[in-house]
Design a protein around this motif. Structure first.
Motif, PDB file in Angstrom:
ATOM      1  N   GLU A 118       0.828  -1.205   0.000  1.00 55.84           N
ATOM      2  CA  GLU A 118       0.000   0.000   0.000  1.00 55.84           C
ATOM      3  C   GLU A 118       0.864   1.257   0.000  1.00 55.84           C
ATOM      4  O   GLU A 118       0.572   2.230  -0.706  1.00 55.84           O
ATOM      5  N   ARG A 119       1.935   1.236   0.757  1.00 54.17           N
ATOM      6  CA  ARG A 119       2.828   2.396   0.811  1.00 54.17           C
ATOM      7  C   ARG A 119       3.552   2.598  -0.533  1.00 54.17           C
ATOM      8  O   ARG A 119       3.807   3.720  -0.938  1.00 54.17           O
ATOM      9  N   ARG A 120       3.917   1.498  -1.182  1.00 53.69           N
ATOM     10  CA  ARG A 120       4.635   1.626  -2.454  1.00 53.69           C
ATOM     11  C   ARG A 120       3.759   2.307  -3.512  1.00 53.69           C
ATOM     12  O   ARG A 120       4.262   3.032  -4.373  1.00 53.69           O
ATOM     13  N   GLN A 121       2.477   2.102  -3.409  1.00 49.28           N
ATOM     14  CA  GLN A 121       1.566   2.726  -4.361  1.00 49.28           C
ATOM     15  C   GLN A 121       1.339   4.202  -4.056  1.00 49.28           C
ATOM     16  O   GLN A 121       0.976   4.969  -4.942  1.00 49.28           O
ATOM     17  N   ASN A 122       1.559   4.576  -2.805  1.00 49.64           N
ATOM     18  CA  ASN A 122       1.279   5.963  -2.421  1.00 49.64           C
ATOM     19  C   ASN A 122       2.291   6.411  -1.372  1.00 49.64           C
ATOM     20  O   ASN A 122       1.957   6.666  -0.222  1.00 49.64           O
ATOM     21  N   LEU A 123       3.558   6.503  -1.786  1.00 49.15           N
ATOM     22  CA  LEU A 123       4.627   6.883  -0.872  1.00 49.15           C
ATOM     23  C   LEU A 123       4.673   8.397  -0.731  1.00 49.15           C
ATOM     24  O   LEU A 123       4.976   9.130  -1.678  1.00 49.15           O
ATOM     25  N   LEU A 124       4.340   8.894   0.453  1.00 47.93           N
ATOM     26  CA  LEU A 124       4.292  10.333   0.704  1.00 47.93           C
ATOM     27  C   LEU A 124       5.649  10.820   1.194  1.00 47.93           C
ATOM     28  O   LEU A 124       6.184  10.306   2.184  1.00 47.93           O
ATOM     29  N   SER A 162       8.385   4.551   6.207  1.00 41.03           N
ATOM     30  CA  SER A 162       8.498   5.481   5.081  1.00 41.03           C
ATOM     31  C   SER A 162       9.952   5.845   4.811  1.00 41.03           C
ATOM     32  O   SER A 162      10.373   5.936   3.648  1.00 41.03           O
TER      33      SER A 162
END
Length: 466
Positions: free
Chosen positions: A221-227, A235
């Protein structure tokens, strides 16, 4: 090879005693050989030279890669939990790079942010606890420390995935740590067989699969939306690149996350539980801690609490008597070297015995007595007092753990009235690689506490309950 002061007890009996009661094992050995002895223990390559002399410990910890080297192979007992790619299991340049990446997350402004969080979580967990009923302080501390490390690692302590991890991580760890007998599965590889979900190792493997599923889902999930503005550990790890501009793989991230959660959970909770035990056990210590906390007024800044000298002394004395880790990580001799008059050959495994160093009467008179004043009267070197280990393999989360121990104890002591439910002395008991209070520190919360007012305030508010 001639090794110094070999214990004469049969090897198998030494190993069993090491698993069942490591404190008794070390205390028996040091009675015969005060500074250095050789034992046969399980989990570190069997034959191990124990050293508790501070100057010798200094030489071991400050000569990495020259006379001594730390090797991840000696941490193999935790490999089933933390995997092959975590900081604990890395060597050489890989270990150095990963450590440099993680260090900023546990220092500076991050500590200020964690301060208010720790106080908030402690209040949330303690406020619903029942009054006038015995309960396990250790269990409450585990809940607090787990939520703190989840916030540090993921940036959350709420939500469905967080709630699942909060349930599974303690079970994953405690499935192997809950008793010396079950802990033996970490030490004896031949016991690590999947014989079904009802067996200890089978249950552990299924819990590990559930945790892995959650972690890999979070990573995806983070790889798709890394802030870019997120500063939690996951992160930061995901955005990091090595010398070849390559990022960490999913298995590498998984192992580091598990390592951070496991090492930052049970260890800190155990130290806080011991601290609460000693404070409640010693009325004069209790009173002095309260006086110091009350001097800060209502809602004090967390960093001011952190800097309180007597509270610091109490926490140090707690970690002296029963340190978070009872030993440093092993070092392997690289070239012939003399230690304490004994010649050690290449390949010899040596270890700094933190527990025994903290029990030396020449450093700490009456070492079995809880005396916080010793840390106000004298400054000890990093090789005389080393509850977090030392050298290149010292605990990376030391700053966060120390902050958490102080703030949790300060919050509980200042806001709640409580007593020990059982006046019998707590005895140390193996909990995996940690020595924890055998009975979990049973307490009874009798009510909320109102802060003691200063003499000036007492004049203007004479009817205030104190």
């Amino acid at each position: 090879m001639q090794l110094p002061n070999r214990l004469k007890t049969p090897s198998i009996l030494q190993k069993l005693q090491w698993i069942i009661d490591p404190v008794k094992y070390m205390e028996s050995a040091v009675q015969k050989y005060p500074d250095i002895f050789t034992g046969e223990v399980i989990g570190f390559g069997d034959t191990l030279v124990f050293i508790n002399d501070p100057q010798a410990i200094k030489e071991i910890l400050t000569n990495d890669k020259k006379k001594f080297v730390a090797s991840s192979k000696e941490n193999g007992i935790l490999q089933p939990i933390v995997g092959d790619h975590s900081l604990m299991m890395l060597d050489g340049e890989y270990h150095k790079q990963r450590r440099q990446l993680l260090m900023p997350c546990f220092h500076g402004e991050r500590m200020r942010a964690y301060g208010q969080l720790i106080i908030h979580l402690t209040e949330n967990i303690f406020s619903p606890l029942p009054l006038n009923k015995p309960l396990s302080a250790h269990s409450a501390m585990q809940e607090i420390s787990l939520q703190v490390i989840l916030q540090a690692v993921f940036g959350f302590y709420e939500g469905e995935r967080c709630q699942q991890l909060k349930y599974l991580i303690p079970n994953l760890v405690m499935e192997l740590f809950r008793s010396p007998l079950i802990s033996s599965f970490l030490f004896f590889r031949f016991l690590q067989q999947d014989l079904g979900s009802l067996t200890p190792w089978g249950k552990f493997l299924r819990l590990r699969e559930q945790v892995d599923e959650l972690l890999y889902a979070e990573i995806a999930e983070r790889r798709q939306n890394l802030l870019p503005d997120r500063i939690d550990l996951l992160s930061l790890l995901m955005s990091a690149k090595d010398a070849t501009a390559e990022g960490m793989t999913d298995p590498e991230l998984r192992d580091e996350l598990i390592n951070l959660m496991v090492s930052g959970h049970e260890t800190t909770a155990t130290a806080i539980a011991w601290g609460l035990y000693w404070i409640l056990k010693k009325p004069k210590v209790y009173e002095r801690v309260l006086d110091e906390l009350d001097s800060l007024g209502d809602s004090p800044d967390p960093m001011k609490i952190f800097q309180l000298p007597y509270l610091t002394a109490v926490c140090n004395e707690t970690m002296r008597i029963y340190p978070i880790g009872i030993m440093t990580l092993p070092r392997v001799v690289q070239e012939p070297v003399e230690i304490l008059g004994h010649q050690l050959e290449p390949g010899t495994k040596v270890i700094g015995c933190i527990y025994l160093a903290h029990q030396r009467p020449d450093l700490y008179p009456q070492p079995k007595e809880f005396k916080p004043e010793r840390f106000l009267e004298r400054q000890f070197s990093p090789y005389e007092f080393l509850p977090f280990g030392g050298g290149a393999r010292g605990c990376i989360g030391q700053a966060l753990a120390t902050l958490e121990i102080k703030l949790v104890l300060a919050t509980i002591i200042s806001k709640y009235q409580m007593v020990l439910a059982d006046q019998h002395p707590e005895k140390p008991k193996r909990r995996g690689v940690v020595v924890g209070p055998g009975n979990g520190v049973k307490i009874v919360i009798t009510g909320q506490r109102i802060r003691q007012q200063s003499p000036t305030a007492m004049v203007t508010t004479p009817n205030l309950l104190v």
